[in-house]
Design a protein around this motif. Structure first.
Motif, mmCIF file in Angstrom:
data_model
loop_
_atom_site.group_PDB
_atom_site.id
_atom_site.type_symbol
_atom_site.label_atom_id
_atom_site.label_comp_id
_atom_site.label_asym_id
_atom_site.label_seq_id
_atom_site.Cartn_x
_atom_site.Cartn_y
_atom_site.Cartn_z
ATOM 1 N N GLY A 96 47.077 -17.240 -11.740
ATOM 2 C CA GLY A 96 46.406 -16.207 -10.944
ATOM 3 C C GLY A 96 47.210 -15.822 -9.715
ATOM 4 N N ALA A 97 47.791 -16.809 -9.049
ATOM 5 C CA ALA A 97 48.616 -16.525 -7.876
ATOM 6 C C ALA A 97 49.863 -15.742 -8.263
ATOM 7 N N ALA A 98 50.468 -16.087 -9.399
ATOM 8 C CA ALA A 98 51.648 -15.345 -9.860
ATOM 9 C C ALA A 98 51.280 -13.913 -10.226
ATOM 10 N N ALA A 99 50.131 -13.714 -10.858
ATOM 11 C CA ALA A 99 49.696 -12.360 -11.217
ATOM 12 C C ALA A 99 49.469 -11.518 -9.966
ATOM 13 N N LEU A 100 48.831 -12.099 -8.953
ATOM 14 C CA LEU A 100 48.636 -11.350 -7.714
ATOM 15 C C LEU A 100 49.952 -11.074 -7.003
ATOM 16 N N LEU A 101 50.886 -11.990 -7.077
ATOM 17 C CA LEU A 101 52.188 -11.766 -6.455
ATOM 18 C C LEU A 101 52.926 -10.614 -7.130
ATOM 19 N N PHE A 102 52.941 -10.606 -8.455
ATOM 20 C CA PHE A 102 53.658 -9.553 -9.172
ATOM 21 C C PHE A 102 52.945 -8.202 -9.103
ATOM 22 N N LEU A 103 51.623 -8.224 -9.005
ATOM 23 C CA LEU A 103 50.865 -6.973 -8.966
ATOM 24 C C LEU A 103 50.555 -6.503 -7.548
ATOM 25 N N SER A 104 51.046 -7.194 -6.532
ATOM 26 C CA SER A 104 50.734 -6.823 -5.154
ATOM 27 C C SER A 104 51.361 -5.490 -4.748
ATOM 28 N N THR A 116 51.233 -2.853 -6.651
ATOM 29 C CA THR A 116 50.420 -1.828 -7.283
ATOM 30 C C THR A 116 49.327 -1.397 -6.299
ATOM 31 N N PRO A 117 49.189 -0.090 -6.055
ATOM 32 C CA PRO A 117 48.193 0.356 -5.073
ATOM 33 C C PRO A 117 46.758 -0.046 -5.419
ATOM 34 N N LEU A 118 46.414 -0.058 -6.704
ATOM 35 C CA LEU A 118 45.053 -0.409 -7.090
ATOM 36 C C LEU A 118 44.736 -1.864 -6.755
ATOM 37 N N VAL A 119 45.644 -2.765 -7.050
ATOM 38 C CA VAL A 119 45.427 -4.190 -6.748
ATOM 39 C C VAL A 119 45.416 -4.408 -5.240
ATOM 40 N N ARG A 120 46.306 -3.733 -4.557
ATOM 41 C CA ARG A 120 46.360 -3.886 -3.110
ATOM 42 C C ARG A 120 45.066 -3.395 -2.464
ATOM 43 N N ARG A 121 44.586 -2.234 -2.883
ATOM 44 C CA ARG A 121 43.397 -1.638 -2.276
ATOM 45 C C ARG A 121 42.109 -2.361 -2.662
ATOM 46 N N GLU A 122 41.978 -2.739 -3.932
ATOM 47 C CA GLU A 122 40.715 -3.288 -4.427
ATOM 48 C C GLU A 122 40.601 -4.809 -4.297
ATOM 49 N N VAL A 123 41.715 -5.512 -4.229
ATOM 50 C CA VAL A 123 41.641 -6.975 -4.210
ATOM 51 C C VAL A 123 42.198 -7.549 -2.911
ATOM 52 N N LEU A 124 43.439 -7.258 -2.605
ATOM 53 C CA LEU A 124 44.124 -7.945 -1.511
ATOM 54 C C LEU A 124 43.621 -7.530 -0.130
ATOM 55 N N VAL A 125 43.188 -6.295 0.028
ATOM 56 C CA VAL A 125 42.685 -5.860 1.335
ATOM 57 C C VAL A 125 41.322 -6.479 1.620
ATOM 58 N N LYS A 126 40.592 -6.867 0.588
ATOM 59 C CA LYS A 126 39.254 -7.425 0.776
ATOM 60 C C LYS A 126 39.256 -8.924 1.060
ATOM 61 N N VAL A 127 40.422 -9.570 0.972
ATOM 62 C CA VAL A 127 40.534 -10.988 1.326
ATOM 63 C C VAL A 127 40.739 -11.055 2.837
ATOM 64 N N PRO A 128 39.865 -11.758 3.579
ATOM 65 C CA PRO A 128 39.926 -11.716 5.047
ATOM 66 C C PRO A 128 41.280 -12.110 5.644
ATOM 67 N N VAL A 129 41.942 -13.108 5.110
ATOM 68 C CA VAL A 129 43.205 -13.563 5.698
ATOM 69 C C VAL A 129 44.338 -12.582 5.407
ATOM 70 N N LEU A 130 44.314 -11.965 4.240
ATOM 71 C CA LEU A 130 45.397 -11.076 3.828
ATOM 72 C C LEU A 130 45.183 -9.624 4.235
ATOM 73 N N LYS A 131 44.029 -9.302 4.786
ATOM 74 C CA LYS A 131 43.692 -7.904 5.075
ATOM 75 C C LYS A 131 44.699 -7.252 6.023
ATOM 76 N N LEU A 132 45.061 -7.917 7.090
ATOM 77 C CA LEU A 132 45.965 -7.312 8.071
ATOM 78 C C LEU A 132 47.364 -7.093 7.501
ATOM 79 N N TYR A 133 47.790 -7.932 6.577
ATOM 80 C CA TYR A 133 49.133 -7.801 6.002
ATOM 81 C C TYR A 133 49.211 -6.651 5.006
ATOM 82 N N TYR A 134 48.177 -6.492 4.162
ATOM 83 C CA TYR A 134 48.226 -5.490 3.100
ATOM 84 C C TYR A 134 47.550 -4.175 3.458
ATOM 85 N N GLU A 135 46.943 -4.058 4.611
ATOM 86 C CA GLU A 135 46.274 -2.829 5.006
ATOM 87 C C GLU A 135 47.314 -1.758 5.328
#
Length: 73
Positions: free
Chosen positions: A34-42, A44-63
């Motif tokens: 799962g971590a590798a999939a998120l790393l490789f798909l990070s 992609t705008p859809l993964v970044r917007r729908e998944v990574l921005v909603k994680v509280p710790v990662l929000k500031l980095y991927y916003e």
């Protein structure tokens, strides 16, 4: 001389023992995959917007803070 004692093991006990042995290993491999999939798909705008921005710790980095006037599309 040692005596050998054979006992019967119920199918339920056997399946629980096998499940306990494999659960930890499969859990670790699942988290790694799962971590590798998120790393490789990070990227992609859809993964970044729908998944990574909603994680509280990662929000500031991927916003995306780029103004709309500076985006080419």
């Amino acid at each position: 001389m040692a005596r050998i004692s054979y006992t019967t093991v119920s199918p339920l006990t056997h399946s629980l023992n096998v499940t306990k042995r494999w659960t930890t290993s499969l859990g670790i491999w699942g988290v790694g995959a799962g971590a590798a999939a998120l790393l490789f798909l990070s990227v992609t705008p859809l993964v970044r917007r729908e998944v990574l921005v909603k994680v509280p710790v990662l929000k500031l980095y991927y916003e995306d803070t780029t103004p709309a006037s500076d985006k080419p599309f």
